[in-house]
Design a protein around this motif. Structure first.
Motif, PDB file in Angstrom:
ATOM      1  N   ASN A 282       5.649   9.788 -27.505  1.00 19.02           N
ATOM      2  CA  ASN A 282       4.775  10.081 -26.361  1.00 19.02           C
ATOM      3  C   ASN A 282       4.703  11.577 -26.103  1.00 19.02           C
ATOM      4  O   ASN A 282       3.626  12.122 -25.809  1.00 19.02           O
ATOM      5  CB  ASN A 282       5.288   9.350 -25.119  1.00 19.02           C
ATOM      6  N   LEU A 283       5.847  12.256 -26.205  1.00 19.95           N
ATOM      7  CA  LEU A 283       5.874  13.702 -25.998  1.00 19.95           C
ATOM      8  C   LEU A 283       5.006  14.415 -27.027  1.00 19.95           C
ATOM      9  O   LEU A 283       4.264  15.344 -26.694  1.00 19.95           O
ATOM     10  CB  LEU A 283       7.317  14.194 -26.090  1.00 19.95           C
ATOM     11  N   THR A 284       5.072  13.967 -28.273  1.00 19.82           N
ATOM     12  CA  THR A 284       4.274  14.582 -29.331  1.00 19.82           C
ATOM     13  C   THR A 284       2.784  14.422 -29.060  1.00 19.82           C
ATOM     14  O   THR A 284       2.010  15.380 -29.187  1.00 19.82           O
ATOM     15  CB  THR A 284       4.635  13.962 -30.691  1.00 19.82           C
ATOM     16  N   ARG A 285       2.374  13.208 -28.679  1.00 19.37           N
ATOM     17  CA  ARG A 285       0.951  12.994 -28.387  1.00 19.37           C
ATOM     18  C   ARG A 285       0.496  13.850 -27.205  1.00 19.37           C
ATOM     19  O   ARG A 285      -0.584  14.453 -27.232  1.00 19.37           O
ATOM     20  CB  ARG A 285       0.697  11.508 -28.116  1.00 19.37           C
ATOM     21  N   THR A 286       1.318  13.904 -26.160  1.00 18.38           N
ATOM     22  CA  THR A 286       0.964  14.699 -24.983  1.00 18.38           C
ATOM     23  C   THR A 286       0.875  16.181 -25.324  1.00 18.38           C
ATOM     24  O   THR A 286      -0.043  16.883 -24.901  1.00 18.38           O
ATOM     25  CB  THR A 286       2.001  14.475 -23.871  1.00 18.38           C
ATOM     26  N   ARG A 294      -7.406  18.646 -36.054  1.00 12.71           N
ATOM     27  CA  ARG A 294      -6.961  18.729 -37.442  1.00 12.71           C
ATOM     28  C   ARG A 294      -5.478  19.091 -37.547  1.00 12.71           C
ATOM     29  O   ARG A 294      -4.903  19.035 -38.628  1.00 12.71           O
ATOM     30  CB  ARG A 294      -7.806  19.755 -38.200  1.00 12.71           C
ATOM     31  N   LEU A 295      -4.880  19.473 -36.417  1.00 10.42           N
ATOM     32  CA  LEU A 295      -3.464  19.819 -36.416  1.00 10.42           C
ATOM     33  C   LEU A 295      -2.606  18.561 -36.402  1.00 10.42           C
ATOM     34  O   LEU A 295      -2.967  17.543 -35.811  1.00 10.42           O
ATOM     35  CB  LEU A 295      -3.120  20.649 -35.180  1.00 10.42           C
ATOM     36  N   SER A 296      -1.462  18.664 -37.029  1.00  6.80           N
ATOM     37  CA  SER A 296      -0.472  17.594 -36.969  1.00  6.80           C
ATOM     38  C   SER A 296       0.856  18.191 -36.508  1.00  6.80           C
ATOM     39  O   SER A 296       1.017  19.414 -36.433  1.00  6.80           O
ATOM     40  CB  SER A 296      -0.307  16.920 -38.334  1.00  6.80           C
ATOM     41  N   MET A 297       1.781  17.308 -36.186  1.00  2.00           N
ATOM     42  CA  MET A 297       3.107  17.735 -35.755  1.00  2.00           C
ATOM     43  C   MET A 297       4.134  16.748 -36.279  1.00  2.00           C
ATOM     44  O   MET A 297       3.858  15.553 -36.407  1.00  2.00           O
ATOM     45  CB  MET A 297       3.204  17.800 -34.226  1.00  2.00           C
ATOM     46  N   GLY A 314       6.443  11.378 -37.631  1.00  2.00           N
ATOM     47  CA  GLY A 314       5.750  11.948 -38.780  1.00  2.00           C
ATOM     48  C   GLY A 314       4.419  12.585 -38.459  1.00  2.00           C
ATOM     49  O   GLY A 314       3.938  13.444 -39.205  1.00  2.00           O
ATOM     50  N   SER A 315       3.807  12.186 -37.330  1.00  2.00           N
ATOM     51  CA  SER A 315       2.534  12.761 -36.888  1.00  2.00           C
ATOM     52  C   SER A 315       2.288  12.290 -35.462  1.00  2.00           C
ATOM     53  O   SER A 315       2.895  11.313 -35.019  1.00  2.00           O
ATOM     54  CB  SER A 315       1.376  12.327 -37.793  1.00  2.00           C
ATOM     55  N   PRO A 316       1.389  12.965 -34.728  1.00  2.00           N
ATOM     56  CA  PRO A 316       1.131  12.526 -33.352  1.00  2.00           C
ATOM     57  C   PRO A 316       0.497  11.141 -33.272  1.00  2.00           C
ATOM     58  O   PRO A 316       0.806  10.371 -32.380  1.00  2.00           O
ATOM     59  CB  PRO A 316       0.181  13.606 -32.811  1.00  2.00           C
ATOM     60  N   ARG A 317      -0.414  10.835 -34.214  1.00  2.00           N
ATOM     61  CA  ARG A 317      -1.096   9.532 -34.194  1.00  2.00           C
ATOM     62  C   ARG A 317      -1.191   9.006 -35.624  1.00  2.00           C
ATOM     63  O   ARG A 317      -1.899   9.554 -36.452  1.00  2.00           O
ATOM     64  CB  ARG A 317      -2.497   9.648 -33.577  1.00  2.00           C
ATOM     65  N   TYR A 318      -0.493   7.909 -35.855  1.00  2.00           N
ATOM     66  CA  TYR A 318      -0.379   7.323 -37.192  1.00  2.00           C
ATOM     67  C   TYR A 318      -1.738   6.931 -37.762  1.00  2.00           C
ATOM     68  O   TYR A 318      -1.982   7.063 -38.963  1.00  2.00           O
ATOM     69  CB  TYR A 318       0.538   6.112 -37.087  1.00  2.00           C
ATOM     70  N   THR A 319      -2.634   6.445 -36.908  1.00  2.00           N
ATOM     71  CA  THR A 319      -3.927   5.938 -37.383  1.00  2.00           C
ATOM     72  C   THR A 319      -5.044   6.973 -37.316  1.00  2.00           C
ATOM     73  O   THR A 319      -6.184   6.660 -37.642  1.00  2.00           O
ATOM     74  CB  THR A 319      -4.342   4.700 -36.572  1.00  2.00           C
ATOM     75  N   ALA A 320      -4.747   8.187 -36.882  1.00  2.00           N
ATOM     76  CA  ALA A 320      -5.792   9.199 -36.743  1.00  2.00           C
ATOM     77  C   ALA A 320      -6.286   9.646 -38.111  1.00  2.00           C
ATOM     78  O   ALA A 320      -5.489   9.896 -39.023  1.00  2.00           O
ATOM     79  CB  ALA A 320      -5.274  10.389 -35.953  1.00  2.00           C
ATOM     80  N   THR A 321      -7.594   9.737 -38.262  1.00  2.00           N
ATOM     81  CA  THR A 321      -8.183  10.226 -39.507  1.00  2.00           C
ATOM     82  C   THR A 321      -8.142  11.743 -39.541  1.00  2.00           C
ATOM     83  O   THR A 321      -7.659  12.347 -40.501  1.00  2.00           O
ATOM     84  CB  THR A 321      -9.629   9.732 -39.647  1.00  2.00           C
ATOM     85  N   LEU A 550      10.511  22.276 -29.308  1.00  2.00           N
ATOM     86  CA  LEU A 550      11.905  22.072 -29.697  1.00  2.00           C
ATOM     87  C   LEU A 550      12.781  21.879 -28.465  1.00  2.00           C
ATOM     88  O   LEU A 550      13.629  20.973 -28.420  1.00  2.00           O
ATOM     89  CB  LEU A 550      12.398  23.267 -30.514  1.00  2.00           C
ATOM     90  N   PHE A 551      12.603  22.709 -27.461  1.00  2.00           N
ATOM     91  CA  PHE A 551      13.411  22.595 -26.246  1.00  2.00           C
ATOM     92  C   PHE A 551      13.079  21.313 -25.487  1.00  2.00           C
ATOM     93  O   PHE A 551      13.965  20.715 -24.871  1.00  2.00           O
ATOM     94  CB  PHE A 551      13.206  23.833 -25.371  1.00  2.00           C
ATOM     95  N   GLU A 552      11.829  20.894 -25.526  1.00  2.00           N
ATOM     96  CA  GLU A 552      11.465  19.610 -24.906  1.00  2.00           C
ATOM     97  C   GLU A 552      12.176  18.460 -25.607  1.00  2.00           C
ATOM     98  O   GLU A 552      12.681  17.533 -24.977  1.00  2.00           O
ATOM     99  CB  GLU A 552       9.950  19.409 -24.982  1.00  2.00           C
ATOM    100  N   VAL A 553      12.225  18.512 -26.934  1.00  2.00           N
ATOM    101  CA  VAL A 553      12.876  17.449 -27.714  1.00  2.00           C
ATOM    102  C   VAL A 553      14.357  17.370 -27.371  1.00  2.00           C
ATOM    103  O   VAL A 553      14.892  16.294 -27.085  1.00  2.00           O
ATOM    104  CB  VAL A 553      12.674  17.697 -29.223  1.00  2.00           C
TER     105      VAL A 553
END
Length: 670
Positions: A282-286, A294-297, A314-321, A550-553
């Motif tokens: 959830n934090l990654t998506r937010t 086009r960015l990933s995280m 592995g990415s913010p949204r698994y199903t995102a194209t 990183l600090f949020e994680v």
């Protein structure tokens, strides 16, 4: 005599029929009793993270008796087959009752199918209304009772009962229609799961919610009349709304789940913590909302001591194209930028080349055809090693890499379990600036070794698998010194209460990768942000983009701040003046004549509007001239040359010779 003969004949006939029936039952060929169930992935506590459909897209999931609320068993048997525990597969009382009612009414009024007979029908996918089908079900039911226990028969029913659409079995039904495991059920929920298999398509909650509700309510009333629940519970259950539709099957940690299932079928227990995993997803998506799609995280969080991965995104949204969300960027080879510098400094501490307080030159330098430059193009002259690491200066770390030897750096990476991707020939000095490929998971593993005092071990993600011990990459004192220096960096603004964090950021060449890696007293984590296709991200810096994440994680994982460890007893904690002479400065120490900047004198006031004459004595040409750290002249020879017009104000002029010696003065131009 005739009566006796008739009795004997009757008994003989019964015996013959019984023996024939026994043979018929014994000769019954049982269908396949083992059926495929969905591969599923669970967290360290056994909670479901993700499940997969089986053939034909069916949801059918493994289930054991301890995973089912006892209330459901009570309701199922009381409603479907109250003499289940007593009969041998066919209930004679129910059969006679059903036959008598059919004769009286000229049609079938009630059924006589036992749970065992229903299992027989499910195993053979048979019909329910034809006499031939009924007789076959009876024969198979009797055979099943001879080979299986009552609990095993119930297990088959709970695994194969149809629940509408592509849903088979109690567990899949509970997850799809109720959004929960069947371990704890309310009376209304249990009643719905009892009612659905009788007419799975016409009672599907997503298509026929009213029919599902009515069927559920009938079961509730019957159960109250049978004494399984109270009438008050039945009435309260009737007021519960019917399920509004399907619940999505859990799809938590999808990349890691795919990785686990690729190793084989069945159940896979991971070291992940479901709560932490959901929080970081959830934090990654937010965090990525409103940014370039086009960015990933990618994020990896691990326990320092055990080496267990607690969360992996592995990415913010698994199903995102856009952004290629299906690519697991924790496993992608990327350039680490400056995040390898702590390893270089730690190895240099270990070799006795430098100490954190040693002075090192940040001046223009060339190694053959390779001339590294700082990221900001500014040179700072002599700086403490500690400050050079905190400022992430390029030239000092390349000097140390040259002294260590690139092969030594590669060896240390491999001892830490990192398998760097290196294109072409032997490793060169650019290694320390990110001139190789590594994965985020490998980098977290490397930083875990620094956090453990130089002791390397593999990160594990399969629960119960012991981490593979690796070689020590440096001494505990050297690793502590690295962590102590990195913990001296200012945290990003609004960093949470996760305690002191030793961290390093990095940006790869061309702004393709933004990194942040670090640890507190308990966890080590890494964040990567970029485009999976490797194209540049203009303006992306690890410090600005990845460090706050990183600090949020670490903040999400840390309930109470965990302090960083104290220094080992053998750690040398002294000022530069107290160091041995060989450790006070790193670099050339044997110049024939020291370099002196003789004009202008320090503190001079000069007139603006023309070039400024510079005079030097000693040193080894060619010279490099810098103004406030920026190069303004190179390849200068002779003892006198000119600096261009600097404009009004205070300026620091520096001259650096070919051996790295420097002289500097501060002047005011008016």
């Amino acid at each position: 005599m005739k009566r006796l003969f008739a009795l004997v004949l009757c008994l003989w006939s019964v015996a013959v029929i019984r023996d024939g029936l026994d043979r018929l039952i014994d000769e019954t060929e049982l269908p396949v009793l083992v059926h495929a169930t969905a591969p599923e992935v669970r967290d360290r506590h056994g909670a479901l993270l993700r499940a997969y459909t089986i053939e034909d897209g069916l949801w059918r999931m493994a289930l054991s008796a301890d995973q089912v609320d006892p209330l459901f068993y009570d309701m199922l048997i009381a409603y479907e087959d109250k003499r289940f525990r007593a009969h041998a597969g066919v209930d004679p009382q129910a059969t006679l009752r059903a036959a008598w009612q059919a004769l009286r009414n000229g049609e079938i009024v009630s059924g006589a199918s036992t749970l065992t007979m229903q299992v027989a029908r499910l195993l053979e996918d048979g019909t329910t209304g034809q006499w031939a089908g009924k007789l076959r079900q009876m024969r198979l039911a009797l055979a099943l009772e001879r080979h299986l226990s009552k609990d095993e028969i119930l297990d088959l029913y709970l695994r194969l009962a149809p629940y509408g659409g592509n849903v088979e079995g109690l567990r899949a039904a509970s997850l799809v229609w109720l959004g929960k495991e069947p371990r704890r059920l309310t009376p209304a929920e249990a009643a719905l799961l009892v009612a659905l298999p009788q007419a799975p398509e016409s009672r599907r909650p997503d298509r026929h919610p009213e029919a599902a509700r009515r069927a559920r309510d009938r079961v509730l009333i019957r159960m109250a009349q049978a004494g399984v629940i109270t009438m008050g519970d039945a009435q309260a259950g009737q007021s519960d709304p019917a399920p509004p539709g399907r619940h999505a099957m859990p799809q938590i940690a999808p990349h890691m789940a795919d990785r686990a299932v690729a190793t084989g079928p069945g159940r896979h227990d991971l070291t992940l913590d479901k709560g932490l995993q959901i929080a970081l997803e959830n934090l990654t998506r937010t965090y990525m909302q409103g940014r370039d799609p086009r960015l990933s995280m990618a994020v990896v969080l691990a326990d320092i001591e055990s080496g267990e991965i607690l969360a992996s995104v592995g990415s913010p949204r698994y199903t995102a194209t856009e952004g290629q969300g299906f690519v697991d960027m924790t496993q992608a080879m990327r350039s680490p930028g400056s995040t390898l510098k702590p390893l270089v400094y730690g190895l240099a501490f270990d070799r006795g080349l430098v100490h954190p307080e040693t002075l090192i030159l940040d001046t223009p330098v060339q190694f053959g055809t390779y001339a590294p430059q700082n990221f900001d193009g500014v040179y700072r002259g002599e700086v403490p090693v500690r400050r050079a690491l905190q400022l992430s200066l390029n030239i000092p770390v390349v000097r140390l890499t040259e002294a260590l030897g690139p092969a030594h750096l590669m060896s240390a990476l491999k001892r830490a379990g990192v398998n760097p991707g290196l294109q072409g020939g032997a490793p060169g000095l650019a290694l320390s600036l990110g001139g190789l490929g590594v994965t985020l998971e490998e980098m977290v593993q490397l930083y875990g070794a620094l956090a453990r005092g130089g002791e390397a071990k593999t990160l594990t993600w399969q629960n119960g698998a012991a981490p593979e011990p690796l070689d020590r990459i440096m001494s505990a004192a050297s690793a502590w010194q690295v962590g102590h220096v990195l913990a001296g960096l200012m945290p990003p603004p609004q960093a949470g209460p996760q305690g002191r964090v030793a961290y390093k950021t990095g940006t790869s060449y061309g702004h393709r990768d933004a990194w942040a890696l670090g640890w507190n007293g308990r966890y080590v984590a890494g964040v990567w942000i970029g485009r999976p296709d490797g194209t540049p991200v203009p303006g992306a810096f690890g410090g600005d983009l990845a460090a706050p994440m990183l600090f949020e994680v670490l903040g999400r994982a840390t309930v109470r701040p965990a302090p960083l460890p104290p220094p080992p007893a053998e750690t040398l904690l002294v000022s530069r003046a107290q160091l041995p002479a060989t450790l006070q400065r790193f670099g050339p120490r044997d110049a024939a004549q020291s370099l002196q900047l003789t004009f202008p004198p320090d503190g001079a006031r000069l007139s603006a509007g023309g070039d400024i004459p510079i005079k030097v004595r000693g040193g080894t040409p060619p010279y490099t001239l810098l103004a406030d750290g920026a190069v303004v002249g190179t390849e200068l020879r002779g003892g006198a040359f000119f600096a261009p017009d600097l404009g009004a104000g205070f300026t620091t002029l520096s001259v650096i010779d070919a051996l790295g010696q420097s002289g500097r003065v501060s002047v005011e131009v008016r």
